[in-house]
Every structure is written in structure tokens, then in C-alpha cells.
Write a protein that holds these residues in place. Structure first.
Motif, PDB file in Angstrom:
ATOM      1  N   PHE A  15       0.837  -1.202   0.000  1.00 14.29           N
ATOM      2  CA  PHE A  15       0.000   0.000   0.000  1.00 14.29           C
ATOM      3  C   PHE A  15       0.878   1.261   0.000  1.00 14.29           C
ATOM      4  CE2 PHE A  15      -2.439   3.075   2.753  1.00 14.29           C
ATOM      5  CZ  PHE A  15      -3.361   3.427   1.786  1.00 14.29           C
ATOM      6  N   GLY A  16       0.506   2.220  -0.846  1.00 18.52           N
ATOM      7  CA  GLY A  16       1.304   3.429  -1.008  1.00 18.52           C
ATOM      8  C   GLY A  16       1.395   4.315   0.227  1.00 18.52           C
ATOM      9  N   GLU A  31      -2.526  12.539  -3.311  1.00 18.17           N
ATOM     10  CA  GLU A  31      -3.500  12.427  -2.234  1.00 18.17           C
ATOM     11  C   GLU A  31      -4.269  13.738  -2.157  1.00 18.17           C
ATOM     12  OE1 GLU A  31      -3.989   9.019  -1.118  1.00 18.17           O
ATOM     13  OE2 GLU A  31      -4.295  10.160   0.715  1.00 18.17           O
ATOM     14  N   LYS A  51      -2.172  16.821  -2.587  1.00 18.22           N
ATOM     15  CA  LYS A  51      -0.734  16.680  -2.272  1.00 18.22           C
ATOM     16  C   LYS A  51      -0.109  15.682  -3.240  1.00 18.22           C
ATOM     17  CE  LYS A  51      -1.395  15.113   1.810  1.00 18.22           C
ATOM     18  NZ  LYS A  51      -1.422  14.447   3.071  1.00 18.22           N
ATOM     19  N   TYR A  68       6.721   8.882  -4.756  1.00 20.07           N
ATOM     20  CA  TYR A  68       6.900   7.484  -4.323  1.00 20.07           C
ATOM     21  C   TYR A  68       8.338   7.011  -4.520  1.00 20.07           C
ATOM     22  CZ  TYR A  68       1.957   6.109  -3.661  1.00 20.07           C
ATOM     23  OH  TYR A  68       0.669   5.957  -3.196  1.00 20.07           O
ATOM     24  N   SER A 126     -11.590   1.258  -3.129  1.00 25.92           N
ATOM     25  CA  SER A 126     -10.602   0.855  -2.125  1.00 25.92           C
ATOM     26  C   SER A 126      -9.243   1.152  -2.745  1.00 25.92           C
ATOM     27  CB  SER A 126     -10.793  -0.625  -1.805  1.00 25.92           C
ATOM     28  OG  SER A 126      -9.825  -1.069  -0.889  1.00 25.92           O
ATOM     29  N   LYS A 182     -10.895  10.238  -3.298  1.00 25.21           N
ATOM     30  CA  LYS A 182     -11.465   9.938  -1.982  1.00 25.21           C
ATOM     31  C   LYS A 182     -12.981  10.043  -2.106  1.00 25.21           C
ATOM     32  CE  LYS A 182      -7.522  10.197   0.534  1.00 25.21           C
ATOM     33  NZ  LYS A 182      -7.033   9.431   1.651  1.00 25.21           N
ATOM     34  N   PRO A 183     -13.692   9.594  -1.084  1.00 21.07           N
ATOM     35  CA  PRO A 183     -15.152   9.770  -1.131  1.00 21.07           C
ATOM     36  C   PRO A 183     -15.560  11.230  -0.953  1.00 21.07           C
ATOM     37  CG  PRO A 183     -14.452   8.607   0.878  1.00 21.07           C
ATOM     38  CD  PRO A 183     -13.235   8.795   0.042  1.00 21.07           C
ATOM     39  N   ARG A 242     -13.886  15.477  -0.742  1.00 26.11           N
ATOM     40  CA  ARG A 242     -12.779  16.398  -1.074  1.00 26.11           C
ATOM     41  C   ARG A 242     -12.213  16.212  -2.482  1.00 26.11           C
ATOM     42  NH1 ARG A 242      -8.410  15.444   2.628  1.00 26.11           N
ATOM     43  NH2 ARG A 242      -9.389  13.512   3.270  1.00 26.11           N
ATOM     44  N   ALA A 290     -10.004   3.650   9.626  1.00 25.78           N
ATOM     45  CA  ALA A 290     -10.527   4.023   8.296  1.00 25.78           C
ATOM     46  C   ALA A 290     -10.478   2.833   7.347  1.00 25.78           C
ATOM     47  CB  ALA A 290      -9.752   5.214   7.728  1.00 25.78           C
ATOM     48  N   LYS A 301     -13.315   7.483  11.529  1.00 25.37           N
ATOM     49  CA  LYS A 301     -12.445   6.377  11.118  1.00 25.37           C
ATOM     50  C   LYS A 301     -12.751   5.055  11.806  1.00 25.37           C
ATOM     51  CE  LYS A 301      -8.948   9.364   9.334  1.00 25.37           C
ATOM     52  NZ  LYS A 301      -7.591   9.579   8.936  1.00 25.37           N
ATOM     53  N   ARG A 305       4.873   7.997  12.292  1.00 32.05           N
ATOM     54  CA  ARG A 305       4.602   8.408  10.909  1.00 32.05           C
ATOM     55  C   ARG A 305       5.793   8.062  10.007  1.00 32.05           C
ATOM     56  NH1 ARG A 305       0.836  12.224   8.633  1.00 32.05           N
ATOM     57  NH2 ARG A 305       1.735  13.033   6.752  1.00 32.05           N
ATOM     58  N   ALA A 356       1.961   7.668   6.968  1.00 34.20           N
ATOM     59  CA  ALA A 356       0.870   8.565   7.361  1.00 34.20           C
ATOM     60  C   ALA A 356      -0.385   7.781   7.707  1.00 34.20           C
ATOM     61  CB  ALA A 356       0.580   9.518   6.214  1.00 34.20           C
ATOM     62  N   ARG A 393      -2.144  10.199  16.234  1.00 34.14           N
ATOM     63  CA  ARG A 393      -2.030  11.654  16.362  1.00 34.14           C
ATOM     64  C   ARG A 393      -1.922  12.078  17.813  1.00 34.14           C
ATOM     65  NH1 ARG A 393      -5.341  12.198  11.452  1.00 34.14           N
ATOM     66  NH2 ARG A 393      -3.735  12.080   9.861  1.00 34.14           N
TER      67      ARG A 393
HETATM   68  N1  COA Z   1      -0.431   7.012  -0.504  1.00 33.88           N
HETATM   69  C1  COA Z   1       0.140   7.933   0.296  1.00 33.88           C
HETATM   70  N2  COA Z   1      -0.449   8.432   1.413  1.00 33.88           N
HETATM   71  C2  COA Z   1      -1.671   7.969   1.709  1.00 33.88           C
HETATM   72  C3  COA Z   1      -2.331   6.993   0.934  1.00 33.88           C
HETATM   73  C4  COA Z   1      -1.675   6.518  -0.214  1.00 33.88           C
HETATM   74  N3  COA Z   1      -2.211   5.596  -1.006  1.00 33.88           N
HETATM   75  N4  COA Z   1      -3.536   6.747   1.498  1.00 33.88           N
HETATM   76  C5  COA Z   1      -3.631   7.519   2.587  1.00 33.88           C
HETATM   77  N5  COA Z   1      -2.510   8.272   2.710  1.00 33.88           N
HETATM   78  C6  COA Z   1      -2.228   9.269   3.737  1.00 33.88           C
HETATM   79  C7  COA Z   1      -3.241  10.405   3.656  1.00 33.88           C
HETATM   80  O1  COA Z   1      -2.839  11.405   2.747  1.00 33.88           O
HETATM   81  C8  COA Z   1      -3.225  10.923   5.081  1.00 33.88           C
HETATM   82  O2  COA Z   1      -2.051  11.687   5.259  1.00 33.88           O
HETATM   83  P1  COA Z   1      -2.013  12.988   6.206  1.00 33.88           P
HETATM   84  O3  COA Z   1      -1.981  12.476   7.602  1.00 33.88           O
HETATM   85  O4  COA Z   1      -0.728  13.639   5.794  1.00 33.88           O
HETATM   86  O5  COA Z   1      -3.231  13.787   5.889  1.00 33.88           O
HETATM   87  C9  COA Z   1      -3.043   9.656   5.912  1.00 33.88           C
HETATM   88  O6  COA Z   1      -2.445   8.692   5.023  1.00 33.88           O
HETATM   89  C10 COA Z   1      -4.327   9.078   6.448  1.00 33.88           C
HETATM   90  O7  COA Z   1      -5.156   8.751   5.345  1.00 33.88           O
HETATM   91  P2  COA Z   1      -6.673   8.295   5.505  1.00 33.88           P
HETATM   92  O8  COA Z   1      -6.785   7.357   6.641  1.00 33.88           O
HETATM   93  O9  COA Z   1      -7.134   7.799   4.199  1.00 33.88           O
HETATM   94  O10 COA Z   1      -7.409   9.596   5.984  1.00 33.88           O
HETATM   95  P3  COA Z   1      -8.053  10.770   5.147  1.00 33.88           P
HETATM   96  O11 COA Z   1      -8.452  11.771   6.164  1.00 33.88           O
HETATM   97  O12 COA Z   1      -7.175  11.213   4.041  1.00 33.88           O
HETATM   98  O13 COA Z   1      -9.396  10.137   4.515  1.00 33.88           O
HETATM   99  C11 COA Z   1     -11.301   8.676   4.506  1.00 33.88           C
HETATM  100  C12 COA Z   1     -10.377   9.557   5.349  1.00 33.88           C
HETATM  101  C13 COA Z   1     -12.324   8.007   5.392  1.00 33.88           C
HETATM  102  C14 COA Z   1     -12.000   9.558   3.484  1.00 33.88           C
HETATM  103  C15 COA Z   1     -10.436   7.632   3.779  1.00 33.88           C
HETATM  104  O14 COA Z   1      -9.705   6.914   4.723  1.00 33.88           O
HETATM  105  C16 COA Z   1     -11.202   6.659   2.918  1.00 33.88           C
HETATM  106  O15 COA Z   1     -11.705   6.944   1.872  1.00 33.88           O
HETATM  107  N6  COA Z   1     -11.279   5.419   3.315  1.00 33.88           N
HETATM  108  C17 COA Z   1     -11.911   4.396   2.502  1.00 33.88           C
HETATM  109  C18 COA Z   1     -11.524   3.124   3.090  1.00 33.88           C
HETATM  110  C19 COA Z   1     -10.787   2.209   2.246  1.00 33.88           C
HETATM  111  O16 COA Z   1     -10.413   2.465   1.138  1.00 33.88           O
HETATM  112  N7  COA Z   1     -10.533   1.085   2.865  1.00 33.88           N
HETATM  113  C20 COA Z   1      -9.847  -0.016   2.288  1.00 33.88           C
HETATM  114  C21 COA Z   1     -10.524  -1.288   2.619  1.00 33.88           C
HETATM  115  S1  COA Z   1     -12.148  -1.424   1.906  1.00 33.88           S
END
Ligand code: COA
Ligand code: AMP
Length: 626
Positions: free
Chosen positions: A141-142, A169, A172, A176, A281, A309-310, A312, A502, A534, A564, A569, A574
Motif C-alpha cells: 500500500f502506497g 492524495e 498533495k 513514491y 478501495s 477519496k469519497p 474532497r 478508516a 475512522k 509516521r 501517514a 495523532r
Molecule cells: N499514498 C500515500 N499516502 C496515503 C495513501 C496513499 N495511497 N492513502 C492515505 N494516505 C495518507 C493520507 O494522505 C493521510 O495523510 P495525512 O496524515 O498527511 O493527511 C493519511 O495517510 C491518512 O489517510 P486516511 O486514513 O485515508 O485519511 P483521510 O483523512 O485522508 O481520509 C477517509 C479519510 C475516510 C476519506 C479515507 O480513509 C477513505 O476513503 N477510506 C476508505 C476506506 C478504504 O479504502 N478502505 C480499504 C478497505 S475497503
């Protein structure tokens, strides 16, 4: 007609003939005659005499059988304003070409390839190209940091790492490639080659001769043919969090997985060839492997690969827009995604802007589907919403509403009934079976059906110890729950140190190991506390060593950053509280359940009689409520 009870019973009573019949849905180079063979692990190998190729079944078969011009994959990226479609023929061509490039770099059957990619079509192409050659992919996972990537590289020992120059993201740009460089620097078993997909938004610097530019190198290769692989040969390794810092490399076979996915597409999701499935996903998780890439393509359906994302990207209407634009029939995501939409758009005003006429069903998994989220989604969309329970280890749903054969009434809080093939029992901690409505450990009586993990990569002992030893004759899921009088299964949460943030599975044990490495920390605990968006978030509690003079705020920030940097991330740690004491039993075990209750502000906290120092409870309650 109510066919589920009969189908379920026959899957348990005659598993071999049941699954051999399902296997006929696929194209085999050599059709299996043998269903199940017990192995030395005490589990089962499926279709040992069968031979096939996953990429052939997912692509070539459809091209050869009249689906060549049908859309196989739609890439929709609101973060880069890009939309692309690939027909089955185009996808097959790209996969075969890229497989040719891998072959040129000496990747062959059984070699491992690590894929560290954002949600772009090349991630799926890379996976399918490995499958075409019979190479074993391991997608990371990225959101994981270089250290996590390095741990996986050292465990899987890949010949090649495939990456992209960057991910995006929301707004941002996340480079990678530097993460891959750093991971390779940290790894003790570096790969021979790194193949890089250059994205216009941020090109990566390449180190010759190790790094290869995907786009440029393709010009000089010839497409590769599909290798013939045994059903029992591994298709992939997918690392998932366990209770320690070392992730577990779940090994998935090829034939059993293909059969299970094809069966689940019809039985659980009711998706027919030609229909459109939108699984929101990431290819880095099992949901992405099974229902973004392999499941829909095996079925001859259209899959959507969504880089957004869902919310934003740009707003809470993102999913609904995709559903309308591509005529999505089935939508699947994690409850947290719908909670995010509900938070941003409680009245579902964005939803009104789109037509969901084609959308038949919505599925959620990855964490418990809380009844308010179920109700909200159902009410706002007017569509049936199904909870279903599964794990990285199972690879496909264990409990679900088997809508493809019989639709059952939904009970909020339950993922409905065991899917055919899964003999689910609720066990007491001494292994005795519990009656309806009694909560215990959720176990699956062996043999596991096709598609489930066959072992932990390179570590049969860990597989046995982690899943098979606790309850002899059963697979132990790590989840607690119960069955009601109608046999509906209610999954209540993990019984180990794994948390779900999340929809992402994380290990509190691993975070504790990182906190404990800090020179100022004497003792620590990380717990998962309830979070409205989450589901859970990790919270750390640390005791500082005597004589350490650092302020709580500075230490807390340092520890948050450490996690982190080490995990990434995605860990979402936090908050770290510096506390004078931690509640423990007289034998010195930290009372994590009590800590969780205190952090959740639970008014009904029961203080265990085994507690060593009851005085610390009020002190902690006050501190955690701040
Ligand atoms: N590559 C790099 N960074 C990533 C990433 C990726 N693929 N996915 C998440 N991150 C980073 C985010 O940018 C965020 O960084 P930050 O702390 O600097 O802001 C951090 O990891 C946390 O990400 P996330 O948990 O996704 O929080 P979010 O606030 O950006 O979004 C949701 C919240 C609920 C919208 C999001 O988690 C979501 O859509 N979840 C869907 C669930 C999902 O896909 N689950 C997989 C199993 S079904
Ligand atoms: P993962 O391996 O990342 O898919 O996470 C699997 C874990 O997520 C399971 O062991 C459960 O704890 C949790 N989980 C997944 N789906 C559900 C669900 N529908 N209900 C409750 N918990 C779930």
C-alpha cells in the motif's frame, strides 16, 4: 426459491464435488479432477492437479470469447482530472507487453515482484503481468513508509520492484520513488531492478543501471505469453498486520482463489458479465486485489479504478458521480467512506445531482458496519446496503447476504449468513462450541474453502501458531462475535492487538515497538479508541524514564512523528499521552480493555479485581478526557 440452505449444506457435506463444479466456470489448461488434498499444515490444497493462468482467465479468455471490445477497466482520477477506458483487448495487450518487459529483466515463474503504486491502471497492469508470467506479486500500500516497504522487500526478496514516480492524495503530490530508494537502502535483500512509471505531474530521477523507465523500455520488448501454472502455485503475497511489528505475508494460491472469486461475484455480489463494479478501495489492500482487479475481470465485468477519496475530490458527491457516469451496478467501499460522505453532506444534497438508476446494491466491509451508517446510506440512496465480513486471510467474503442465490432480510449489525464453504462456529476460549446469542471467538471449521490463505510466506510455523493452534481443527479468525437464533453472524471486533483505522488494518503492537524504541520511553501502550469518522484511531500512552527532563508536549510530538516516519501517514497516530502510571494486573499485564474504556469515556467501566493499583484509574480517566 430458497436455494441457499441446500447450497450451503452441500458445500460443507460434499466440498470436493461442490467446488469442482464451481471450477467449471473457469478456463483451465488442465481441468482439475481432484478437489481437495490435505497438506502437512493440516489445511487443504485445492485443485492440486489443475493448471491455469489467472491473467489468461481474466483477459485472454474474454478476448477469445467475444468480449475483446467490451470495457474491462475504467480509470477515473479526479485528483489528476484524468479518465481512461481500456477494453479487454487493450488491457490484454498492455499486460502482455509489460509482462514482456518483466521477462526481459529475467522475471520468471515463482519469482517475486513488489509493486508499490498509487491507484493508476499501471498498478493493475503490473499485477496482471506478474500473473501472466506466473511470478508472485506483492503489492504494498502506497501509504506505508520506506521502513515498512523495506521489511516487505526483505521478506519477499523480489527480483524487481515496480513503482510510479508519485501518488496524489487529494491535492498533495507524494513522491513514491524517493520512498522506494530509501526502502532499498534499508533493505538487506535489494531487488535487481526498479521499474518506474513516470507520471507527468512529477517525474522521478532514475539511477542507472538499476532503474528502468517503464514507458521508454516498453518500445523494445515483445509481448509475453501466459505461463501454465499449477492451481496451487502462489499468485501473490499480501502483507497484513499481525500482533507484532513483523507483518504477515498471506500467501494466496491461483486456482482456489480464481474459483472462489468467480463464485463470489455471482453469489455474494450478483454481478453478471458485462455489468459494472465500482470498488472504492486501493490495490494495496485485499479488497483491491479481489474486487478491483481479479474478481470483476474473471467475470467479464467492467471494473472501476478510482484515484480519489469519497470526499474532497472534489466533494461528497464523488461516488455518486462515478456511479452515474459509468452506470455502476454494484458499489463497494468501507463504512468509513460513507461516514465521511455523511459528515460532509448529511442531507445527501450532492446525491440529488446524480441519477443512480443503474445502481442495484451497495456493499460495505473492512470494519463493522455501524447501524447508523447503514441506515443513512440506505435511506439516502434508496438502495439495499449489505454488510459483509472477511479478511486479508480469507481473500473473499466469509459472511454475506447471498443475494445471488437467496436474498435474506438485513439485520443491522450483522453481516448475515456464512457464505457457502465456510463452516462458522462460535467457540468459548476453551474451544467448546457456544450456543446462539453467546459471544465468543469466531472460528471456521477446517477445511477452509478455496481462496483462503495457504500459509504465511516462508513461515509455516507462524501460520500454524497464528491461526490453527488455538482451536485444533479450526481456523481462528481473530474476531469475536456471536450467531443469533436465525444463524445470523454478528462480528463484534478483534480479540487481538489489531485495530481498524478508516478500514485499514493496523497493529497496535507494532506501534508500541516503535514508541518503546525512543530513549525517553520506559513503558508504553497503544490502544484503539472509538472515532466517529475512522471507526478507530490509535492513541499512545507512555511512561517516561526516571531522570528524563523532556516536556510532555515535545515528547508526544516526537513520538507521533516517529510512528509516521516508520509506518507511514496511514497509521494515523495523532495523540500520545505521557502518563505517570499504566493500569496493570498484579502479574504486570497492561489492562488494555480498561484503557480503551477510559479513553472512550465509557461510564460503565468495570475495574478488574486483578488490578494492581486502582488509584491510577481516576487519574487516567481525567487525563484521557482532556
Ligand atoms: N499514498 C500515500 N499516502 C496515503 C495513501 C496513499 N495511497 N492513502 C492515505 N494516505 C495518507 C493520507 O494522505 C493521510 O495523510 P495525512 O496524515 O498527511 O493527511 C493519511 O495517510 C491518512 O489517510 P486516511 O486514513 O485515508 O485519511 P483521510 O483523512 O485522508 O481520509 C477517509 C479519510 C475516510 C476519506 C479515507 O480513509 C477513505 O476513503 N477510506 C476508505 C476506506 C478504504 O479504502 N478502505 C480499504 C478497505 S475497503
Ligand atoms: P483486513 O484483513 O484488512 O481485511 O481486515 C480484516 C478485519 O477487519 C477483520 O478481521 C475484522 O476485524 C474487520 N472486518 C472486516 N469486515 C468486517 C465486517 N463486515 N464487520 C466487522 N468487522 C469487519
Amino acid at each position: 426459491m430458497n436455494t441457499y440452505p441446500h447450497e450451503y449444506e452441500s458445500s460443507l457435506q460434499q466440498p470436493e464435488s461442490f467446488w469442482l463444479k464451481q471450477a467449471q466456470q473457469l478456463h483451465w489448461f488442465s481441468e482439475p479432477k481432484q478437489g481437495l488434498q490435505r497438506n502437512e499444515n493440516g489445511t487443504a490444497d485445492w485443485f492440486v492437479d489443475g493448471e491455469l493462468n489467472m491473467a489468461f482467465c481474466a483477459l485472454d479468455y474474454h478476448v477469445d470469447n467475444g468480449r475483446g471490445e467490451q470495457t474491462a477497466l475504467i480509470y477515473d482520477s479526479p485528483v489528476t482530472q484524468t479518465k481512461q477506458t481500456y477494453s479487454y483487448r487493450e488491457l490484454r495487450e498492455q499486460v502482455a507487453h509489460f509482462a514482456g518487459l518483466l521477462k526481459k529483466h529475467h522475471v520468471k515463474k515463482g519469482d517475486r515482484v513488489v509493486i508499490y503504486m498509487p491507484m493508476i491502471p499501471q498498478a493493475a497492469i503490473a499485477m496482471l503481468a506478474c500473473a501472466r508470467l506466473g511470478a508472485v506479486h506483492s503489492v504494498v500500500f502506497g501509504g506505508f513508509a520506506p521502513h515498512e516497504l523495506a521489511v516487505r522487500i526483505d521478506d519477499a526478496r523480489p527480483k524487481v520492484v515496480i513503482t510510479a514516480s508519485c501518488g496524489v492524495e487529494v491535492d498533495k503530490v507524494i513522491p513514491y520513488k524517493p520512498y522506494v530508494d530509501e526502502a532499498i537502502r534499508l533493505a538487506s535483500a535489494p531487488p535487481q531492478r526498479v521499474i518506474v512509471w513516470q507520471r507527468e505531474i512529477c517525474e522521478a530521477e532514475l539511477q542507472t543501471p538499476r532503474d528502468v523507465d517503464w514507458q521508454k523500455a516498453l518500445a523494445e520488448v515483445t509481448p509475453a505469453e501466459c505461463a501454465v501454472v499449477k492451481a496451487t502455485d502462489p499468485l501473490y503475497i499480501l502483507y497484513t498486520s499481525g500482533t507484532t511489528g513483523k507483518p504477515k505475508g498471506v500467501v494466496r494460491d491461483t486456482g482456489g482463489y480464481a474459483v472462489a472469486l468467480r463464485y463470489s461475484m455471482a453469489t455474494v455480489y450478483g454481478v453478471e458479465p458485462g455489468q459494472v463494479m465500482f470498488t472504492a478501495s486501493d490495490v494495496g489492500w485485499v479488497v483491491g486485489h479481489s474486487y478491483i482487479v481479479y474478481g470483476p475481470l474473471l467475470t467479464g465485468a467492467t471494473t472501476i479504478l478510482y484515484e480519489g477519496k469519497p470526499v474532497r475530490t472534489p466533494d461528497g458527491g464523488a461516488f455518486w458521480r462515478v456511479c452515474e457516469e459509468y452506470g455502476v451496478n454494484v458499489l463497494f467501499s468501507a463504512p468509513t467512506a460513507f461516514r465521511a460522505i455523511k459528515k460532509e453532506d448529511p442531507e445527501a444534497r450532492f446525491l440529488q445531482l446524480y441519477s443512480l438508476t443503474k445502481l442495484e446494491r451497495i456493499y460495505m466491509a473492512g470494519e463493522r458496519l455501524d447501524p447508523p451508517t447503514l441506515e443513512w446510506t440506505r435511506e439516502m440512496t434508496g438502495k439495499p446496503v449489505y454488510d459483509h465480513w472477511w479478511q486479508t486471510e480469507s481473500g473473499w467474503p466469509i459472511c454475506a447476504n447471498p443475494v445471488g442465490i437467496t436474498e435474506y432480510p438485513i439485520k443491522p449489525g450483522s453481516s448475515t449468513l456464512p457464505v457457502p464453504g465456510y463452516d462458522i462456529r462460535i467457540l468459548a476460549y476453551d474451544g467448546t462450541e457456544l450456543e446462539a446469542n453467546q459471544q465468543g471467538a469466531v472460528a471456521i471449521k477446517l477445511p477452509l474453502p478455496p481462496g483462503c490463505l495457504t500459509t504465511i510466506w516462508g513461515d509455516d510455523a507462524r501460520f500454524n501458531a497464528g491461526y490453527l493452534r488455538e482451536f485444533p481443527g479450526y481456523y481462528s479468525s481473530g474476531d469475536g462475535g456471536y450467531k443469533d437464533d436465525d444463524g445470523y453472524v454478528f462480528i463484534m471486533g478483534r480479540t487481538d492487538d489489531v485495530i481498524n483505522v478508516a478500514g485499514h488494518r493496523l497493529s497496535t503492537g507494532e506501534m508500541e515497538e516503535i514508541l518503546a524504541m525512543d530513549p525517553a520511553v520506559a513503558e508504553c501502550a497503544v490502544i484503539g479508541v472509538a472515532d466517529e469518522l475512522k471507526g478507530q484511531v490509535p492513541v499512545g500512552l507512555v511512561i517516561v524514564k526516571d531522570g528524563v527532563t523532556i516536556t510532555s508536549q515535545v515528547l508526544s510530538q516526537r513520538l507521533v512523528q516517529r510512528v509516521r516516519d516508520e509506518i507511514g501517514a496511514v497509521a494515523c497516530l495523532r495523540q500520545v499521552h505521557v502518563v505517570p502510571r499504566l493500569p496493570k494486573t498484579r502479574s504486570g499485564k497492561i489492562l488494555r480493555r480498561l484503557l480503551r474504556q477510559l479513553a472512550d469515556g465509557d461510564s460503565q467501566v468495570t475495574i478488574p479485581s486483578t488490578i494492581d493499583d486502582p488509584g491510577c484509574v481516576d487519574e487516567l480517566r481525567e487525563q484521557l478526557s482532556r
